[in-house]
Design a protein around this motif. Structure first.
Motif, mmCIF file in Angstrom:
data_model
loop_
_atom_site.group_PDB
_atom_site.id
_atom_site.type_symbol
_atom_site.label_atom_id
_atom_site.label_comp_id
_atom_site.label_asym_id
_atom_site.label_seq_id
_atom_site.Cartn_x
_atom_site.Cartn_y
_atom_site.Cartn_z
ATOM 1 N N ARG A 113 0.804 -1.227 0.000
ATOM 2 C CA ARG A 113 0.000 0.000 0.000
ATOM 3 C C ARG A 113 0.837 1.277 0.000
ATOM 4 N N PHE A 114 2.144 1.173 0.147
ATOM 5 C CA PHE A 114 2.987 2.372 0.140
ATOM 6 C C PHE A 114 2.769 3.130 -1.165
ATOM 7 N N ASN A 115 2.651 4.445 -1.075
ATOM 8 C CA ASN A 115 2.564 5.236 -2.303
ATOM 9 C C ASN A 115 3.979 5.564 -2.782
ATOM 10 N N SER A 116 4.080 6.129 -3.959
ATOM 11 C CA SER A 116 5.392 6.387 -4.557
ATOM 12 C C SER A 116 6.268 7.287 -3.691
ATOM 13 N N HIS A 117 5.704 8.370 -3.162
ATOM 14 C CA HIS A 117 6.491 9.301 -2.355
ATOM 15 C C HIS A 117 7.003 8.627 -1.075
ATOM 16 N N ASP A 118 6.112 7.953 -0.350
ATOM 17 C CA ASP A 118 6.509 7.275 0.883
ATOM 18 C C ASP A 118 7.510 6.157 0.596
ATOM 19 N N SER A 119 7.356 5.499 -0.535
ATOM 20 C CA SER A 119 8.288 4.428 -0.917
ATOM 21 C C SER A 119 9.692 4.970 -1.093
ATOM 22 N N GLU A 120 9.814 6.118 -1.757
ATOM 23 C CA GLU A 120 11.131 6.737 -1.968
ATOM 24 C C GLU A 120 11.828 6.971 -0.624
ATOM 25 N N GLN A 121 11.101 7.536 0.338
ATOM 26 C CA GLN A 121 11.682 7.821 1.653
ATOM 27 C C GLN A 121 12.041 6.526 2.374
ATOM 28 N N ALA A 122 11.148 5.550 2.341
ATOM 29 C CA ALA A 122 11.399 4.284 3.034
ATOM 30 C C ALA A 122 12.633 3.583 2.477
ATOM 31 N N VAL A 123 12.724 3.506 1.159
ATOM 32 C CA VAL A 123 13.858 2.814 0.537
ATOM 33 C C VAL A 123 15.167 3.546 0.836
ATOM 34 N N SER A 124 15.138 4.865 0.854
ATOM 35 C CA SER A 124 16.370 5.610 1.155
ATOM 36 C C SER A 124 16.806 5.396 2.605
ATOM 37 N N ASP A 125 15.866 5.061 3.494
ATOM 38 C CA ASP A 125 16.184 4.828 4.902
ATOM 39 C C ASP A 125 16.630 3.397 5.208
ATOM 40 N N PHE A 126 16.523 2.490 4.239
ATOM 41 C CA PHE A 126 16.911 1.091 4.482
ATOM 42 C C PHE A 126 18.376 1.004 4.906
ATOM 43 N N GLN A 127 18.664 0.062 5.771
ATOM 44 C CA GLN A 127 20.036 -0.275 6.131
ATOM 45 C C GLN A 127 20.499 -1.281 5.078
ATOM 46 N N LYS A 128 21.055 -0.783 3.995
ATOM 47 C CA LYS A 128 21.293 -1.590 2.799
ATOM 48 C C LYS A 128 22.214 -2.803 3.007
ATOM 49 N N PRO A 129 23.361 -2.668 3.677
ATOM 50 C CA PRO A 129 24.185 -3.869 3.883
ATOM 51 C C PRO A 129 23.464 -4.933 4.715
ATOM 52 N N GLU A 130 22.730 -4.493 5.731
ATOM 53 C CA GLU A 130 22.006 -5.433 6.585
ATOM 54 C C GLU A 130 20.860 -6.107 5.824
ATOM 55 N N LEU A 131 20.198 -5.344 4.959
ATOM 56 C CA LEU A 131 19.128 -5.921 4.144
ATOM 57 C C LEU A 131 19.692 -6.975 3.194
ATOM 58 N N LEU A 132 20.795 -6.652 2.528
ATOM 59 C CA LEU A 132 21.409 -7.619 1.610
ATOM 60 C C LEU A 132 21.843 -8.880 2.360
ATOM 61 N N ASP A 133 22.420 -8.707 3.558
ATOM 62 C CA ASP A 133 22.811 -9.856 4.374
ATOM 63 C C ASP A 133 21.600 -10.725 4.707
ATOM 64 N N ALA A 134 20.493 -10.090 5.094
ATOM 65 C CA ALA A 134 19.284 -10.845 5.432
ATOM 66 C C ALA A 134 18.737 -11.590 4.217
ATOM 67 N N LEU A 135 18.741 -10.944 3.056
ATOM 68 C CA LEU A 135 18.251 -11.607 1.842
ATOM 69 C C LEU A 135 19.121 -12.813 1.498
ATOM 70 N N CYS A 136 20.442 -12.645 1.583
ATOM 71 C CA CYS A 136 21.345 -13.774 1.310
ATOM 72 C C CYS A 136 21.114 -14.907 2.310
ATOM 73 N N ASP A 137 20.989 -14.554 3.570
ATOM 74 C CA ASP A 137 20.750 -15.574 4.595
ATOM 75 C C ASP A 137 19.427 -16.292 4.354
#
Length: 144
Positions: free
Chosen positions: A57-81
């Motif tokens: 349900r995230f709209n485009s504007h909120d999505s941009e902010q949410a994605v920019s706030d992601f902890q990217k290395p930790e997210l990639l680690d979780a996806l790999c795991d």
């Protein structure tokens, strides 16, 4: 198999937006909820379903902010795991995970019409008139 999956997504979403990221995270949570239901053999009121819907349900504007706030290395680690642990569960259950993934890829590719993806109102890739569900029974081993 990962390259085949990646190619499918690159065809479906050649220029993914932040909204597409949020929708895909929602799809991922949907699969977690399906796993929980498969384990317990009944529909569950699990938070994964609620999380899936919230991300979609995230709209485009909120999505941009949410994605920019992601902890990217930790997210990639979780996806790999998650990939590693999923393969481990499949192995321990006696499943032919490579064969099953090939069958799921075949099924996903049948969602395209004339080589192009079909989308639902949330931007999720939908099942086209050509869609055929994956037949996974033959990839289940005899471990119980």
């Amino acid at each position: 198999m990962i390259k085949r999956i990646l190619n499918w997504f690159q065809t479906a979403k050649p220029q993914p937006t932040a909204k597409d990221v949020m929708t895909q995270i929602g799809c991922h949570f949907e699969e977690v909820a399906e796993m929980a239901e498969a384990i317990y053999d009944e529909p569950l009121e699990v938070e994964a379903d609620d999380s899936a819907d919230a991300f979609k349900r995230f709209n485009s504007h909120d999505s941009e902010q949410a994605v920019s706030d992601f902890q990217k290395p930790e997210l990639l680690d979780a996806l790999c795991d998650q990939i590693v642990t999923a393969v481990g569960v499949a192995y321990m259950m006696g499943y032919d995970i490579e064969g099953a993934l090939a069958e799921v890829c075949r099924s996903n590719e049948s969602k395209f019409e004339d080589g192009k993806p079909v989308f639902d109102s949330n931007g999720k890739i939908a099942k086209s008139k050509n869609y055929t569900a994956p037949d996974l029974a033959r990839f289940i081993g005899d471990k119980e």
